[in-house]
Structure formats: structure tokens, C-alpha cells
Design an enzyme around this catalytic site. Structure first.
Site, PDB file in Angstrom:
ATOM      1  N   HIS A 122       0.895  -1.062   0.026  1.00  0.00           N
ATOM      2  CA  HIS A 122      -0.090   0.075   0.029  1.00  0.00           C
ATOM      3  C   HIS A 122       0.901   1.160   0.062  1.00  0.00           C
ATOM      4  CE1 HIS A 122      -2.795   2.906   1.786  1.00  0.00           C
ATOM      5  NE2 HIS A 122      -3.747   2.196   1.598  1.00  0.00           N
ATOM      6  N   ASP A 199       3.295  -4.456   8.109  1.00  0.00           N
ATOM      7  CA  ASP A 199       2.113  -3.705   7.862  1.00  0.00           C
ATOM      8  C   ASP A 199       0.945  -4.795   7.843  1.00  0.00           C
ATOM      9  OD1 ASP A 199      -0.069  -2.739   6.928  1.00  0.00           O
ATOM     10  OD2 ASP A 199       0.575  -1.798   5.067  1.00  0.00           O
ATOM     11  N   GLN A 202      -4.332  -5.172   7.099  1.00  0.00           N
ATOM     12  CA  GLN A 202      -5.376  -6.136   6.480  1.00  0.00           C
ATOM     13  C   GLN A 202      -5.157  -7.550   7.244  1.00  0.00           C
ATOM     14  OE1 GLN A 202      -7.702  -5.108   4.803  1.00  0.00           O
ATOM     15  NE2 GLN A 202      -6.757  -3.200   4.287  1.00  0.00           N
ATOM     16  N   LYS A 225     -10.460  -0.471  10.576  1.00  0.00           N
ATOM     17  CA  LYS A 225     -10.579  -1.771   9.597  1.00  0.00           C
ATOM     18  C   LYS A 225     -10.873  -2.969  10.461  1.00  0.00           C
ATOM     19  CE  LYS A 225      -7.073  -0.094   6.317  1.00  0.00           C
ATOM     20  NZ  LYS A 225      -7.970   0.542   5.138  1.00  0.00           N
ATOM     21  N   CYS A 364      -4.812   2.746  -3.314  1.00  0.00           N
ATOM     22  CA  CYS A 364      -3.568   3.242  -3.134  1.00  0.00           C
ATOM     23  C   CYS A 364      -2.427   2.149  -3.254  1.00  0.00           C
ATOM     24  CB  CYS A 364      -3.769   3.471  -1.401  1.00  0.00           C
ATOM     25  SG  CYS A 364      -4.952   4.715  -1.289  1.00  0.00           S
TER      26      CYS A 364
END
Ligand code: PLP
Length: 407
Positions: A122, A199, A202, A225, A364
């Protein structure tokens, strides 16, 4: 076994129609919906406890501080951190990564050093590294991806060297859905003496996470999220690393003492929380963590696997539809696709007329789209409240879109 109907009953926003059709919300990768427990936590805080944290002696300030610190403890337990001192509340994943790039990066990078990221990142795990490598004279390198939507492991072997100071990668791609082997990637980084930043934007909302078992140095994720409110996110960092790092932002709360010519810093994690934090949002994130913990992250993952496998089957049967990324057994709960030459914005607009909310664009993640030679995709993404019936509605609406654009 959690029951989807009772889960859905906890999400007031799902009980509505869009263009006269029941809302089918398939955009949780961008942001999830919020259960009433989270909305109530926000409201309860403002009705009963609202006060600034850490600097009051009065009862409300003590209650607000206790609730804020309790939320930190819940988050620490949720990701298996050794201590709540390793949990820094920030605004979102983007800010967490910028914090590491600036605080750790500026102190530890210089000419000859390399930061390694991947082509499936991202923008929030690309741009901060571009900025900090440009500022420090370090070099930014990318692990390529393959046609199957996986990392190129041979190339990774060659790219990870003793020059690599940090390997920053996504645990799960927000376009390809690829779930990366996080523990293995961290071990490979450590083998060359590099730190690993994950990261988790997700992965933390969708998969069980244990930072100690993974041996992650840094993990970044966003509250919004994972059923929580916008405005609060988390940077996990190993305590020794956080303690050794200079501050990112300066101001109130992050200091121990301020003199005219210099200042000294508060203990971690407060050293990284300058100014009044997102108090209500952090507390409500604690409620979101409770909600997910009650469901169990193994169940969350299993539910999404089932939905994504079903979606894969249904969407693969649609003529002209191309799914980006690996098969359903290698991915999380999202599918990005193209449909013939139809612009993804047109697909999303037609689906919206059927009450189906999907996202369209480059999400993104322009380098991934460049690799696959498409400027944009439409993306359907799933969470705990989605059902196979909703996937049927998506598939029917896509067939209609195909007929409408006549190919
Ligand atoms: N990383 C990944 C993999 C994402 O999917 C996202 C958001 O979609 C982000 C980072 C950035 O999250 P935020 O906008 O909450 O900072």
C-alpha cells in the site's frame, strides 16, 4: 459457533436499503462497519467519562485515564505483546509507519544502508520509505511479485543482504489478497541482521496475530478496519527498540521535563503520544477488540475463507472477469477484479444501483496495478457480517453489468 444473523443484528448500518435494495456491504478492506458495542462505548465515554487523560486528579480524569490504559492492555493481549508499554496509539497504519520511518529511520539510516519493501505494498508502506531514504542517503529496494500474485522468493534471497537495515512488508495485500508467510519473512530479515516491520492493516483485523511468536520488531494497524472507530491506530514495537528511538512528534505528554534549551522524554509508549490522543476512539477500539476476541480470530479467518472460496467460484464463472492474485486457499477475504474493458468505476456504479458497495480504483497500491498492466480494479471484500447470499447478489449484479456493457 457464532451465528451470522445475530452478528448482523449488532450492526445497525447493515439494516438499510440503498436504491431500494438491501445494502450489501463489500468494502470492509477500506473500512469495516461498527457494531453497536463500539458505538455505545464511544457514546458512554462522552456521556459519562469525558476528560483529558494522564494529567487530572479529578474523578472523571481518572476514569478516562483508566479506560484509555485498559484499551491499551486489551490491544496488547489481542496481538500477543509482552507488555502494554509496547503499544503506541497513533491515528492509523499510515501514521504508525511514518513514526518508524522518521524516528527510527532518521537515527539509523545513512548512505550504503538499504530499506527493503515489496511491490505489493500500500502507498503508506512505500512513500514514508521513499521520503526517509531520500533524506538520509539510504537506498530503497523492492521485492518483485510474480504473475501468481506472490512475492518472488528467489529475488528476495538476493535482495536481503547485510546492507538491509529494515524489511517492511504487508502481511496481506489489499489488492491481491495474498497472505504472506510473515514468520518466515521476519526470520529471513533477522538472519541478515535487519529489523522487520509488518504492515498489519489487513491481517490484524482478519487473522490471529501473535507478535512474540512471529518475533516482529514493529507491527502497524488501523482501528477502523477492525470494527473500531476512525482516528485511532496502533504501532506495536519491541520495548527495547521503542526505548532506543528518539521521539517522532514533540509537544505535551511526550516529555518528562522541558527546559529553555532542551527537553527530556517521557517513558514509552507516552514518548510517542504527543498531545491529547484519540481517547474515545482508543476506548472504543478496546470494545472492538472485545467483540473480535469473543468471536475468536480463528473463526473470523475460517468464515472469510469460506466466503472467499465461494466468491472465487461464482466470479470465475462470469465471462470476461479476471481476478488478480492467488487462489482462494492462499488469500484473505477480498477479491480484486476486472470485467472485460469496463472501467471499474462503471462496475462499482452499476453494483451500487443493486445495493452492492464495492471499491474501485487503484486502492492506494499503484505499483501492483502497474505490474498487472491495469490502471484500476473493482474490489469486493468481506468481514464477519457477510454471507454467501450476499455473494450471490454480487454475482447476479455483475452479470447484469456485463450484459449492460454488452460484451
Ligand atoms: N496498509 C494496507 C495493506 C492497507 O490496506 C491500508 C488501507 O487500506 C493501509 C496500509 C493504510 O491504512 P490507513 O489508511 O488506515 O492508514
Amino acid at each position: 459457533m457464532p451465528d451470522i444473523a445475530s452478528i448482523r443484528a449488532d450492526f445497525p448500518i447493515l439494516q438499510q436499503e440503498v436504491h431500494g435494495k438491501p445494502l450489501v456491504y463489500l468494502d470492509s478492506t477500506a473500512t469495516s462497519q461498527k457494531p453497536r458495542q463500539v458505538i455505545e462505548a464511544l457514546e458512554r465515554y462522552y456521556r459519562q467519562d469525558n476528560a483529558n487523560v494522564h494529567r487530572g486528579i479529578h474523578t472523571l480524569a481518572e476514569r478516562a485515564t483508566a479506560a484509555y490504559e485498559q484499551a491499551r492492555l486489551k490491544v496488547a493481549r489481542f496481538i500477543g505483546a509482552a507488555s502494554p508499554k509496547e503499544i503506541v496509539f497513533v491515528r492509523n497504519t499510515t501514521e504508525a509507519i511514518n513514526l518508524v520511518a522518521n524516528a527510527w529511520g532518521r537515527a539509523n539510516l545513512g548512505p550504503g544502508d538499504e530499506v527493503l519493501i515489496t511491490e505489493m505494498e500500500h502507498h503508506s508502506n512505500i512513500v514514508p520509505w521513499q521520503l526517509v531514504t531520500q533524506a538520509t542517503g539510504a537506498t530503497l529496494r523492492y521485492v518483485p511479485i510474480t504473475n501468481a500474485g506472490e512475492l518472488d522468493y528467489e529475488a528476495l534471497d538476493a535482495l536481503l543482504t547485510e546492507r538491509t537495515k529494515l524489511f517492511a512488508f504487508t502481511a496481506m495485500s489489499n489488492v491481491l489478497g495474498t497472505i504472506n508467510p510473515v514468520a518466515e519473512l521476519i526470520a529471513r530479515a533477522h538472519a541478515v541482521g535487519a529489523l522487520a516491520l509488518v504492515d498489519g492493516a489487513q491481517s490484524v483485523p482478519h487473522l490471529p496475530t501473535d507478535v512474540q511468536a512471529l518475533d516482529a520488531d514493529f507491527l502497524a494497524f488501523s482501528g477502523h478496519k477492525m470494527l473500531g472507530p476512525t482516528g485511532v491506530g496502533v504501532l506495536y514495537g519491541k520495548r527495547a527498540l521503542l526505548e532506543a528511538m528518539p521521539p517522532f512528534l514533540g509537544g505535551g505528554e511526550m516529555i518528562r521535563e522541558v527546559f529553555m534549551d532542551h527537553s527530556t522524554w517521557n517513558a514509552v509508549p507516552h514518548k510517542f503520544e504527543a498531545g491529547t490522543p484519540a481517547i474515545a476512539e482508543a476506548i472504543a477500539l478496546g470494545a472492538a477488540v472485545d467483540y473480535l476476541s469473543d468471536l475468536g480470530m480463528d473463526w473470523v479467518h475460517a468464515h472469510e475463507r469460506e466466503i472467499v472460496a465461494y466468491t472465487w467460484e461464482k466470479l470465475s464463472a462470469i465471462e470476461g472477469l479476471r481476478i488478480l492474485g492467488p487462489g482462494p486457499d492462499r488469500r484473505g477475504g477480498l477479491l480484486a477484479f476486472t470485467l472485460g474493458d469496463v472501467h471499474p468505476h462503471d462496475i462499482a456504479a452499476v453494483l451500487d444501483m443493486h445495493g452492492v458497495a464495492v471499491r474501485a480504483g487503484h486502492h492506494c497500491a499503484q505499483p501492483v496495478h502497474d505490474y498487472f498492466g491495469v490502471p484500476a480494479t473493482a474490489r469486493a471484500s468481506f468481514y464477519i457480517y457477510n454471507t454467501k447470499e450476499e455473494v450471490d447478489i454480487l454475482a447476479e449484479a455483475l452479470e447484469r453489468a456485463r450484459a449492460m456493457f454488452a460484451f
